[in-house]
Design a protein around this motif. Structure first.
Motif, PDB file in Angstrom:
ATOM      1  N   TYR B 118       0.826  -1.217   0.000  1.00  0.00           N
ATOM      2  CA  TYR B 118       0.000   0.000   0.000  1.00  0.00           C
ATOM      3  C   TYR B 118       0.859   1.265   0.000  1.00  0.00           C
ATOM      4  O   TYR B 118       0.399   2.330  -0.401  1.00  0.00           O
ATOM      5  CB  TYR B 118      -1.023  -0.016   1.138  1.00  0.00           C
ATOM      6  CG  TYR B 118      -2.243  -0.818   0.740  1.00  0.00           C
ATOM      7  CD1 TYR B 118      -3.130  -0.305  -0.205  1.00  0.00           C
ATOM      8  CD2 TYR B 118      -2.461  -2.096   1.225  1.00  0.00           C
ATOM      9  CE1 TYR B 118      -4.213  -1.046  -0.634  1.00  0.00           C
ATOM     10  CE2 TYR B 118      -3.547  -2.844   0.808  1.00  0.00           C
ATOM     11  CZ  TYR B 118      -4.418  -2.320  -0.130  1.00  0.00           C
ATOM     12  OH  TYR B 118      -5.488  -3.045  -0.569  1.00  0.00           O
ATOM     13  N   ARG B 119       2.098   1.161   0.436  1.00  0.00           N
ATOM     14  CA  ARG B 119       3.000   2.312   0.298  1.00  0.00           C
ATOM     15  C   ARG B 119       3.322   2.544  -1.175  1.00  0.00           C
ATOM     16  O   ARG B 119       3.409   3.687  -1.627  1.00  0.00           O
ATOM     17  CB  ARG B 119       4.290   2.078   1.077  1.00  0.00           C
ATOM     18  CG  ARG B 119       4.086   2.197   2.556  1.00  0.00           C
ATOM     19  CD  ARG B 119       5.397   2.065   3.290  1.00  0.00           C
ATOM     20  NE  ARG B 119       5.189   2.289   4.711  1.00  0.00           N
ATOM     21  CZ  ARG B 119       6.166   2.256   5.607  1.00  0.00           C
ATOM     22  NH1 ARG B 119       7.405   2.015   5.237  1.00  0.00           N
ATOM     23  NH2 ARG B 119       5.907   2.470   6.877  1.00  0.00           N
ATOM     24  N   ILE B 120       3.522   1.464  -1.929  1.00  0.00           N
ATOM     25  CA  ILE B 120       3.750   1.622  -3.368  1.00  0.00           C
ATOM     26  C   ILE B 120       2.525   2.298  -3.983  1.00  0.00           C
ATOM     27  O   ILE B 120       2.635   3.252  -4.765  1.00  0.00           O
ATOM     28  CB  ILE B 120       4.003   0.256  -4.037  1.00  0.00           C
ATOM     29  CG1 ILE B 120       5.252  -0.408  -3.445  1.00  0.00           C
ATOM     30  CG2 ILE B 120       4.122   0.417  -5.549  1.00  0.00           C
ATOM     31  CD1 ILE B 120       5.516  -1.817  -3.959  1.00  0.00           C
ATOM     32  N   ILE B 121       1.348   1.799  -3.607  1.00  0.00           N
ATOM     33  CA  ILE B 121       0.105   2.347  -4.173  1.00  0.00           C
ATOM     34  C   ILE B 121      -0.050   3.823  -3.812  1.00  0.00           C
ATOM     35  O   ILE B 121      -0.384   4.650  -4.657  1.00  0.00           O
ATOM     36  CB  ILE B 121      -1.105   1.510  -3.682  1.00  0.00           C
ATOM     37  CG1 ILE B 121      -1.034   0.099  -4.282  1.00  0.00           C
ATOM     38  CG2 ILE B 121      -2.417   2.201  -4.036  1.00  0.00           C
ATOM     39  CD1 ILE B 121      -1.978  -0.899  -3.654  1.00  0.00           C
ATOM     40  N   SER B 122       0.253   4.172  -2.548  1.00  0.00           N
ATOM     41  CA  SER B 122       0.038   5.573  -2.160  1.00  0.00           C
ATOM     42  C   SER B 122       1.055   6.481  -2.836  1.00  0.00           C
ATOM     43  O   SER B 122       0.726   7.605  -3.219  1.00  0.00           O
ATOM     44  CB  SER B 122       0.065   5.736  -0.647  1.00  0.00           C
ATOM     45  OG  SER B 122       1.360   5.645  -0.125  1.00  0.00           O
ATOM     46  N   ARG B 123       2.288   6.019  -2.991  1.00  0.00           N
ATOM     47  CA  ARG B 123       3.251   6.871  -3.707  1.00  0.00           C
ATOM     48  C   ARG B 123       2.793   7.073  -5.156  1.00  0.00           C
ATOM     49  O   ARG B 123       2.910   8.173  -5.699  1.00  0.00           O
ATOM     50  CB  ARG B 123       4.646   6.245  -3.673  1.00  0.00           C
ATOM     51  CG  ARG B 123       5.337   6.394  -2.333  1.00  0.00           C
ATOM     52  CD  ARG B 123       6.835   6.202  -2.458  1.00  0.00           C
ATOM     53  NE  ARG B 123       7.484   6.137  -1.170  1.00  0.00           N
ATOM     54  CZ  ARG B 123       8.808   6.033  -1.006  1.00  0.00           C
ATOM     55  NH1 ARG B 123       9.603   5.962  -2.064  1.00  0.00           N
ATOM     56  NH2 ARG B 123       9.336   5.980   0.197  1.00  0.00           N
ATOM     57  N   ALA B 124       2.263   6.004  -5.755  1.00  0.00           N
ATOM     58  CA  ALA B 124       1.768   6.145  -7.128  1.00  0.00           C
ATOM     59  C   ALA B 124       0.591   7.116  -7.163  1.00  0.00           C
ATOM     60  O   ALA B 124       0.501   7.975  -8.047  1.00  0.00           O
ATOM     61  CB  ALA B 124       1.363   4.776  -7.682  1.00  0.00           C
ATOM     62  N   ASN B 125      -0.297   7.007  -6.179  1.00  0.00           N
ATOM     63  CA  ASN B 125      -1.476   7.869  -6.169  1.00  0.00           C
ATOM     64  C   ASN B 125      -1.123   9.326  -5.871  1.00  0.00           C
ATOM     65  O   ASN B 125      -1.712  10.238  -6.455  1.00  0.00           O
ATOM     66  CB  ASN B 125      -2.509   7.354  -5.157  1.00  0.00           C
ATOM     67  CG  ASN B 125      -3.259   6.142  -5.700  1.00  0.00           C
ATOM     68  OD1 ASN B 125      -3.340   5.948  -6.913  1.00  0.00           O
ATOM     69  ND2 ASN B 125      -3.787   5.320  -4.806  1.00  0.00           N
ATOM     70  N   VAL B 126      -0.169   9.542  -4.972  1.00  0.00           N
ATOM     71  CA  VAL B 126       0.280  10.921  -4.704  1.00  0.00           C
ATOM     72  C   VAL B 126       0.835  11.518  -5.996  1.00  0.00           C
ATOM     73  O   VAL B 126       0.528  12.656  -6.366  1.00  0.00           O
ATOM     74  CB  VAL B 126       1.350  10.941  -3.588  1.00  0.00           C
ATOM     75  CG1 VAL B 126       2.085  12.285  -3.562  1.00  0.00           C
ATOM     76  CG2 VAL B 126       0.712  10.665  -2.237  1.00  0.00           C
ATOM     77  N   ALA B 127       1.630  10.731  -6.717  1.00  0.00           N
ATOM     78  CA  ALA B 127       2.210  11.233  -7.965  1.00  0.00           C
ATOM     79  C   ALA B 127       1.127  11.466  -9.008  1.00  0.00           C
ATOM     80  O   ALA B 127       1.144  12.477  -9.727  1.00  0.00           O
ATOM     81  CB  ALA B 127       3.249  10.246  -8.477  1.00  0.00           C
ATOM     82  N   LEU B 128       0.157  10.558  -9.072  1.00  0.00           N
ATOM     83  CA  LEU B 128      -0.922  10.726 -10.045  1.00  0.00           C
ATOM     84  C   LEU B 128      -1.719  11.995  -9.765  1.00  0.00           C
ATOM     85  O   LEU B 128      -2.030  12.755 -10.677  1.00  0.00           O
ATOM     86  CB  LEU B 128      -1.859   9.512 -10.018  1.00  0.00           C
ATOM     87  CG  LEU B 128      -1.364   8.283 -10.783  1.00  0.00           C
ATOM     88  CD1 LEU B 128      -2.189   7.052 -10.434  1.00  0.00           C
ATOM     89  CD2 LEU B 128      -1.407   8.540 -12.296  1.00  0.00           C
ATOM     90  N   SER B 129      -2.041  12.246  -8.494  1.00  0.00           N
ATOM     91  CA  SER B 129      -2.830  13.459  -8.240  1.00  0.00           C
ATOM     92  C   SER B 129      -2.005  14.709  -8.493  1.00  0.00           C
ATOM     93  O   SER B 129      -2.550  15.740  -8.882  1.00  0.00           O
ATOM     94  CB  SER B 129      -3.458  13.484  -6.835  1.00  0.00           C
ATOM     95  OG  SER B 129      -2.809  12.660  -5.964  1.00  0.00           O
TER      96      SER B 129
END
Lengths: 1050, 572
Positions: B118-129
């Motif tokens: 979920y850290r990978i997912i959140s870093r991806a999501n932070v970058a996406l937003s």
């Protein structure tokens, strides 16, 4: 109240009446033998103006014209009010056996003890010297009711836990220290004070006395005043103290198995598990047995002659505890030179302490200096002073092995078959199958002998006091607390058996903490008829900055101490640093009011603004009020001769705790180029975190080396509403003295509630990285009492005696804790920490040992159960043993702490005995873990030979097993025993040479003494380890020590 | 009123002393950024890099790149190893299917792995937003980087799904509050596959065929990953993890997607199997997508891979720790070949293979450390039984693919553990070929699978160059032949495919997940245990429970943090 405040304001602005004054000199002596009483307090009644008698018992005091008397008091003597009339020289004879009535230093001001309305413990300063480690904190253990101290035998003598009135928060519980008016949270500043320079120590325990320190006060405040040169009419006094101490931890050692016995135990455990012992341990032992698992019979166990078959390493039978420890020697010398004139005084102290360390290759060396100076002009209406403490210390700390295990615990756990040295005189280590991946601890400590921790402390202040009108004093103080820390960690490359560090490295960790405190106060003491006012108002600003740098290099061609500097390396380099700080800006005021010496009241207000608080809660307000009633001064008491003092005190107040971290309120994004989990907060497991990446750099080019592209990551969520933790407290106290002051004491009861305790609730991982944020979410309550009683015996001929005791109890519990945080504390979904202290113990309830398969079959389903295995109680009655079958069963904090101190004197001999203990504490007995359970790769105690077998069914020790399928080392009541104890901590016998003898050689005093510390102790039978005070086998135990010393003055 | 007066008093006393209160109290954190500055175009690429970096942030007690605990130790391929069952006891619980016991070690392994993904997912999501706020003009790479981030997010969700089956799906549109109300059962099993697939599909549609920076995902790594997902999805499971049907439509998508990868011409098999396991060949022709690691890069330790840091021969002085991940006797036996050079499907596990006499698949000497055989392609220093830590419990084999020579410039010992800069391949080309073969076989087009499997076998047979002993001879008697078309029925082909995957990817950890996908975990593992416990008594209590042990329990703490919103997997 309103009117009197208006009056005060008016007075402050308009009053400018010049007052005439004069000087009185005098001598304070013991009424019995005319010995001068060094350190007696002299005050002008109704004021806080006063002085202290010098080493000759002499004093000089400037009196206002209005003064008609002075009050003289001294510990253990009846206070006297002496009319001075027109006399300029008086001799005051004090009678032994009285109550304490000295001047007490409070926050930013002083008070007579008799006027105190809060819960303030005054430390008997004579006890502070009674420690061989040179650390005053260690001397205070057990002496002050409500001050709880845990310590270890580490050479620096640092206390491991200091609590005032218990744990009131879930976070940092360190008290605030005020040393000569300068605040610090760095306990090393206090712990490295040279005890001989301490004038007084007061512990502010309740909210009404501590609230003047506002948001930093809720863990309690320790106020220290250091000595100044005092008036001696220009004469210099020299005092020299020296002592030598031998320390030994022998009485703390664990009984462990020797090499051959360990083989027998391993055989038994293996066959119990149905495993051929040769499979696991055949390279260490020859097992001669009948190879029948149903009826196993051991004929003989022999130790194989070489470790791992290596002809260079003959097998050992090593007692690692005796290998690792030696007698530690402490030498402690300090020299004070003091002197002064009517207008100026100076004290210079230098001290040197050296501890060779009991754990081999460790040690501690400390050099301290102090300069306290004061000069005055215009009849003392302008004063300028300085207090300066300089400390430099060097420690060679306890090392760990390659796998992170500290050497004190390896001294217990390492297999005895590993010898200390091999045939070539090199350090031996584990070779072959059957050994743990742990190193020879002596080798580890030897390899780390060049490691050092240097601490440098510069602490002190410069101040000025201006008295523009009599009684109105403006004081401005600029305080400095500079603490630097330098840790040089050399990791040499080595090969130790099969464990190696192929690449050496050097880590230099430097950290610099700098705190500047600027305090400005106005004090005004005045009387309006029978109404007495002491008024204080002030502002204070504190600027703290902390900077850390960690530099790391690998690959040093030569392994000598001098070669390990960063630039000498040829390998990988990395460097990290951080910077943090905080600001505190405060306004405060205090009014003490007395009416006819009978009715006392005080009001304190403080407003703290802190950079740590979120913008929505930038300022905290901390009020307190207290009242006192001197019942003994009432008319109806005048005929009650038996009661000499009776004072009732009550106070309420609010104090805070701002130890919530400098940056807790911010939302943070950080570049983390290549950091490891161990280098940032919120890791998973300290050891494995050293190998866990949390960085933002990535080799997106596939170059496999060289500088990497990197980014940013969120590391903390913001909370603009973040604020201090708030403690509300009610304290009720009674001070009393009977029999003309011979029996004196005080009792305090408190109840407090701390709300808004800072926690960082975990959230579901799906929310993502760096989303945790601090909130003010938890509440704790804490109740308790303190009692001290002293009896000052009337001298019988040449024999004098006094006895004092103290008792304290507190019980804290968590009352509010958000649901999602609870899993971070003891408990399961059903039973939670609510209503418990965070230091309570939680686990399964052990219920004897299964005697037969039939018992197992009839019992609730317990994974791993079997004959000889521990049975756990099915607490919820669901017929299976699972995490819901756990409960709270004890606490690691005591129900009662107590101490007793006896002082005896006969002619020139003095004797003191001090003991303290704790009662009502249960907890984990580490030795049960070592003695009752076998582990294939660690040494254990002889208890394993009494383990359960089908023949030995009465044993309480479960059948030996290496597999431990029943998970018997889980937290359970099996390990929970009574950990109460009583220790004779200190016995001292001194002899002061007669004055006529030493006078001939120009000395004014010479005393010889011998001292024993940690003399002996009583403990519960159920506690099987050597010492319940040793709670952590990773640190060096508290030693028994023998000291011989000399105090000389001339 | 009282306050006011006092404050006025104080102001008189102190107003001249402190000039500006609010400035004084305004302390700003050092060395950090605000969330606004993160969202600028200047920093857009950096937050994407940080998301990639999360791929390499798995830890020894919470791995995300190496599945040795979850896929290898939980299967019939390997034992935990190390110093007895109590050494890193948590892994023993996985090996013995004992995850219903009170969790030891405070969240080691499964719970930390969950958190790390979920850290990978959140870093991806932070970058996406952050990127979503930018225009194409502000950030010309917007489309490509968005596709890469969705690939990373797809990868993390895929891994979570493979381990835990039911997990909450989180994208950049959800606020923290919304995430906390998203259950792991919001989507059905099949919906969750499709949801993850949309990320890979977006990546496939928007990524360039090649990226100059080889660590980035490209069009065909997305195609391969989507194929992998569809293959897993094709084996439809009921609520108790039982495979009920195999979806032909999904299989067909596997064929289509793998065609795209193969016809791209970007990839091929390495001539020598060994090249997959040597860092010098990282990002070579066989690597479709890999987690990148590096050394001497200015970071504290190097961006090294420590997830397998325990798994080196303990008794070898050049390593000295810790002897984990030991191949099972069953796996060693599986490398035996018959007189035709083919695996012994049903008889391989009789007795213990004798390497001095048996004919074997060449891949054994790339996978397993065996007494006297060169270890990791170094003839000068052959593997020795004395390197084994606890032979009494775990026997005499040591895993080898993930290990590197202590003399390698991509190797580093830190403390007791060992890190390497060898990449971990998430998908390598051999996997693409065998996924395609599997799809063909299940579609009944097994003839098309035969050349794919034989292509793998031919490469294996040829991979003898690096395994030779110092005297130039082969350490084992190799005999690896292609399958003949004559007996190539669907049933036979399925067995051949399953065996080939085991040999090709031995100790690389897909084994357990393959067994679960095929629906044969329970019979395979319990019959493995029946025999293996006679060889290794430590396994005597182990038993695989169908309907439970196919997936890990949802970490209890995550259920607690969501106040019971997440539903636990069956059986736990």
């Amino acid at each position: 109240m309103k009117n009197s405040l208006f009056a005060l304001l008016a007075l402050l602005l308009t009053m400018s009446v010049a007052v005439a004054q004069r000087v009185v000199t005098g001598t304070v002596v013991d009424a019995k033998n005319n010995e001068s009483l060094v350190g007696a307090n002299i005050v002008i009644p109704g004021t806080t103006t006063g002085t202290v008698a010098d080493v000759n018992g002499k004093f000089t005091l400037t009196l206002p014209a209005s003064a008609t008397a002075i009050q003289v008091s001294f510990i253990g003597y009846l206070a006297q009010t002496v009319p001075v009339g027109n006399a300029s020289n008086v001799t005051v004879s004090l009678v032994a056996g009285g109550e304490l009535a000295e001047v007490v230093v409070l926050g930013y001001t002083t008070s007579r003890k008799q006027d105190l309305t809060g819960a303030v413990a005054i430390v008997d300063i004579a006890t502070v010297n009674k420690t061989s480690t040179g650390n005053p904190m260690q001397a205070l253990q057990g002496r002050v009711p409500g001050l709880y101290i845990e310590k270890t035998g580490t050479p620096s003598g640092d206390a491991s836990r200091i609590l005032i009135r218990g744990a009131n928060t879930l976070g940092n519980t360190d008290p605030l220290y005020i040393i000569d008016g300068v605040p610090t949270k760095v306990s090393q500043v206090f712990q490295s004070l040279n005890p001989s320079t301490i004038q007084s120590i007061q512990v502010l325990k309740d909210a009404s006395s501590a609230s003047i320190y506002g948001s930093r006060a809720s863990n309690g405040v320790i106020i220290v005043t250091t000595k100044n040169g005092a008036n001696t009419d220009g004469k210099l006094n020299v005092q020299f103290n020296t002592s030598i101490t031998a320390q030994s931890e022998k009485s703390q050692r664990y009984k462990l198995l020797n090499a051959a016995d360990r083989g027998r135990a391993l055989w038994q455990a293996s066959v119990n598990d149905g495993v051929d012992p040769a499979d696991g341990f055949g390279q260490i032992y020859n097992f001669d047995w009948n190879r029948d698992f149903r009826n196993p019979r051991l004929n003989n166990v022999t130790v194989r002659p070489f470790v791992g078959g290596d002809q260079n390493v003959p097998v050992g039978d090593t007692d690692w505890q005796s290998v690792m420890y030696q007698t530690g020697v402490i030498t402690n010398n300090d020299l004070s030179i003091s002197g002064g004139t009517k207008n100026s005084s100076l004290l210079i102290n230098v001290g040197h302490l050296n501890n060779t360390g009991m754990l081999r290759y460790t040690g501690y060396n400390r050099l301290t200096g102090r300069i306290n100076g004061l000069t005055s002009k215009f009849d003392g209406r302008f004063k300028l002073g300085v207090n300066l403490q300089l400390v430099t210390s060097k420690e060679v700390p306890t090392a760990t092995d390659l796998g992170g295990s500290p050497t004190p615990s390896l001294a217990i756990s390492l297999a005895p078959t590993i010898p200390v040295y091999d045939k070539n005189g090199e350090f031996a280590g584990p070779i072959g199958a059957g050994y743990s991946d742990r190193n020879n601890p002596l080798y580890m400590q030897y390899l780390n002998r060049w490691d050092k921790i240097d601490r440098n402390i510069v602490f002190g202040n410069i101040f000025t006091e201006i008295e523009p009108i009599r009684g109105l004093i403006f004081r401005s103080s600029l305080g400095l607390n500079s603490t630097s820390y330098y840790n040089k960690n050399i990791e040499q490359s080595f090969q130790n058996g099969f464990i190696a560090r192929p690449l050496n490295s050097l880590t230099i960790n430097t950290s610099r903490f700098m705190s500047l405190t600027w305090t400005n106060t106005l004090r005004y003491n005045f009387d309006l008829g029978a109404h007495r006012f002491n008024v204080l108002a002030g502002v204070e600003s504190i600027r703290d900055n902390q900077n850390d740098i960690i530099s790391y290099r690998e690959n040093f061609a030569v392994q000598t101490e001098d070669f390990f500097v960063l630039s000498a390396a040829s390998g990988n380099a990395s460097s990290n640093g951080s910077s943090t700080g905080s600001r505190l800006l405060s306004q405060f005021a205090r009014v003490d009011y007395g009416f006819g010496d009978r009715y006392l009241a005080s009001v304190t207000l403080r407003r703290d603004g802190s950079s740590r608080f979120g913008p929505e809660n930038r300022y905290g307000f901390f009020p307190a009020a207290a009242i006192g009633w001197r019942i003994d001064r009432e008319g109806f008491m005048q005929n009650v001769k038996a009661i000499s003092t009776l004072k009732l005190r009550a106070g309420v107040g609010r104090i805070g705790n701002q130890d919530i971290g400098d940056l807790a309120r911010f939302g943070l994004f950080e570049p983390r180029y290549g950091l490891l989990a161990s280098q940032v907060p919120n890791g998973h497991q300290p050891f494995f975190d050293q190998f866990a990446q949390v960085g933002t750099a990535y080799d997106i080019n596939g170059a496999k080396t060289g500088t990497l592209p990197s980014g940013f990551v969120q590391t903390q969520g913001a909370n603009d509403a973040l604020k201090w933790e708030t403690t509300d407290e009610l304290n009720v106290g009674l001070d009393f003295a009977f029999l003309n002051g011979s029996l004196a004491g005080s009792f305090d009861y408190f109840t407090r509630q701390t709300s808004g305790i800072l926690i960082k609730p975990p959230v579901a991982s799906a929310v993502g990285e760096g989303q945790l944020r601090f909130i003010n979410g938890a509440t704790k309550t804490n109740k308790g009492f303190e009692l001290n009683l002293s009896y000052f015996g009337k001298p019988v001929g040449n024999f004098t005696y006094s006895v004092s005791t103290n008792f304290a109890r507190f019980r804290d519990k968590v009352t509010v804790l958000p649901e999602e945080v609870r899993s971070a504390y003891a408990g399961n979904g059903v039973t939670t920490i609510i209503g418990r202290s965070q230091l309570d113990l939680f686990g399964y309830v052990a219920d004897g040992i299964f005697q037969s398969q039939e018992e197992v079959n009839n019992a609730p389903r317990q994974p791993g159960a079997g004959p000889g295995r521990i049975r756990y109680k099915d607490l919820n009655g669901d017929n299976k043993i699972d995490p819901l079958d756990q409960e709270f069963f004890g606490t690691s904090l005591p129900g009662l702490e107590y101490g007793i101190n006896v002082n005896l004197g006969f002619k020139n001999f003095d004797f003191s005995l001090f003991g303290s203990g704790i009662a009502g504490r249960t907890g984990f007995d580490n030795y049960i873990f070592v003695n009752n359970f076998i582990r294939g790769r660690e040494n254990v105690g002889p208890g394993v030979f009494d383990a359960w077998t089908p023949q030995n069914t009465t044993s309480t020790i479960p059948a030996l097993t290496l597999a431990d399928v029943n998970n018997e080392t889980r937290s359970s009541t099996y390990f929970n025993v009574n950990t109460s104890y009583f220790k004779i901590r200190n016995i001292q016998l001194g002899y002061t040479l007669p004055k006529d003898v030493i006078g001939k050689v120009g000395l004014s005093a010479l005393r010889l003494y011998g001292m024993v510390e940690n003399v002996f102790w009583l403990k519960s039978k159920s506690f099987s380890g050597p010492d319940p005070e040793r709670v952590d086998i990773s640190s060096i135990p508290v030693p028994r020590s023998f000291t011989f010393g000399l105090n000389v003055s001339f | 009123m009282k306050n006011k007066m006092l404050i006025s008093l104080l102001v008189m006393a102190g107003s001249s002393l402190v000039s500006s209160c609010s400035d004084f109290l305004d302390y700003q954190p050092q060395g950090t950024l605000s969330s606004e500055s993160i969202k600028s175009a200047d920093n857009a690429d950096a937050v994407v890099t940080a998301a990639y970096a999360a791929l390499g942030n798995g830890e020894m007690i919470g791995p995300t790149a190496s599945m040795w605990v979850y896929g290898s130790v939980r299967s019939d391929d390997a034992y935990k190893g190390g110093g007895g069952v109590a050494d890193v006891q948590d892994v023993n619980l996985y090996e013995q299917y004992n995850l219903t016991q009170p969790q030891q070690g405070d969240g080691w392994m499964g719970p930390y792995t969950w958190e790390q993904f979920y850290r990978i997912i959140s870093r991806a999501n932070v970058a996406l937003s952050s990127i979503n706020n930018l225009t194409d003009a502000q950030f010309p790479l917007k489309k490509v980087r968005t596709a890469e981030l969705r690939f990373l997010r797809g990868h993390a969700h895929f891994m979570l799904k493979m381990l835990f089956k039911y997990v909450p799906y989180v994208d950049e549109t959800l606020t923290s509050e919304q995430i906390l109300t998203t259950s792991n059962r919001t989507l059905t099993n099949d919906q969750l596959w499709d949801k993850i697939a949309t990320d890979f599909q977006f990546a496939f549609d928007n990524l360039p065929p090649k990226q100059t920076q080889v660590g980035r995902a490209n069009k065909f790594s997305a195609a391969a990953y989507l194929a992998k997902l569809r293959l897993y999805q094709a084996y439809e499971q009921d609520d108790n993890h039982k495979v009920t049907t195999i979806n032909r439509d999904k299989l067909q998508q596997v064929v289509t997607l793998t065609s795209a990868v193969i016809s791209s011409g970007n990839y091929s098999l390495f001539p020598d199997f060994a090249q997959n396991f040597i860092p010098e060949f990282d990002n070579g022709v066989e690597s479709v997508f890999a987690v990148q690691y590096s050394i001497n890069d200015g970071t504290t330790l190097g961006r090294l891979q420590f997830e397998t840091g325990l798994n080196y021969p303990h008794g070898a002085p050049q390593y000295g720790c810790c002897g984990f991940h030991q191949p099972s006797q069953n796996l060693a036996n599986a490398f035996g070949t018959d007189a035709n050079g083919l695996p012994k499907f049903d008889t391989f596990n009789t007795g213990s293979i004798e390497f001095k006499t048996a004919t074997v698949d060449t891949r054994v000497d790339h996978s397993i450390g065996i007494d006297g055989h060169p270890y990791k392609y170094n003839p000068a220093l052959p593997f020795s039984n004395s390197w084994i830590r606890d032979a009494g419990t775990y026997g005499f084999f040591q895993s080898m693919k993930e290990q590197q020579l202590a003399t390698s410039s991509f190797y580093k010992k830190s403390g007791p553990f060992i890190g390497t800069a060898k990449n971990i391949d998430i998908i390598r080309y051999a996997d693409v070929l065998l996924m395609r073969a599997e799809a063909f076989i299940e579609l009944g087009q097994q003839a098309q699978a035969l050349p794919l499997i034989n292509q793998i076998r031919a490469r294996a047979a040829a991979s003898t160059g690096r395994v030779k002993k110092a005297d130039g001879t082969n350490p084992s008697n190799y005999l690896v032949k292609p399958y003949e078309a004559a007996s190539w029925t669907q049933t036979y082909a399925r067995k051949a495919l399953q065996f080939e995957r085991r040999l090709e990817f031995a100790l690389e950890s897909p084994r357990f997940f393959d067994l679960v996908r095929w629906g044969i975990a329970e019979p395979t593992l319990n019959s493995y245990l029946t025999v293996e416990k006679t060889r290794r008594p430590f396994l005597s209590g182990a038993r695989f429970t169908a309907g439970r042990d196919e997936y890990l329990p949802i970490p209890q703490r995550e259920i607690t943090f969501t106040k019971g919103l997440y539903k636990q997997n069956p059986g736990y």
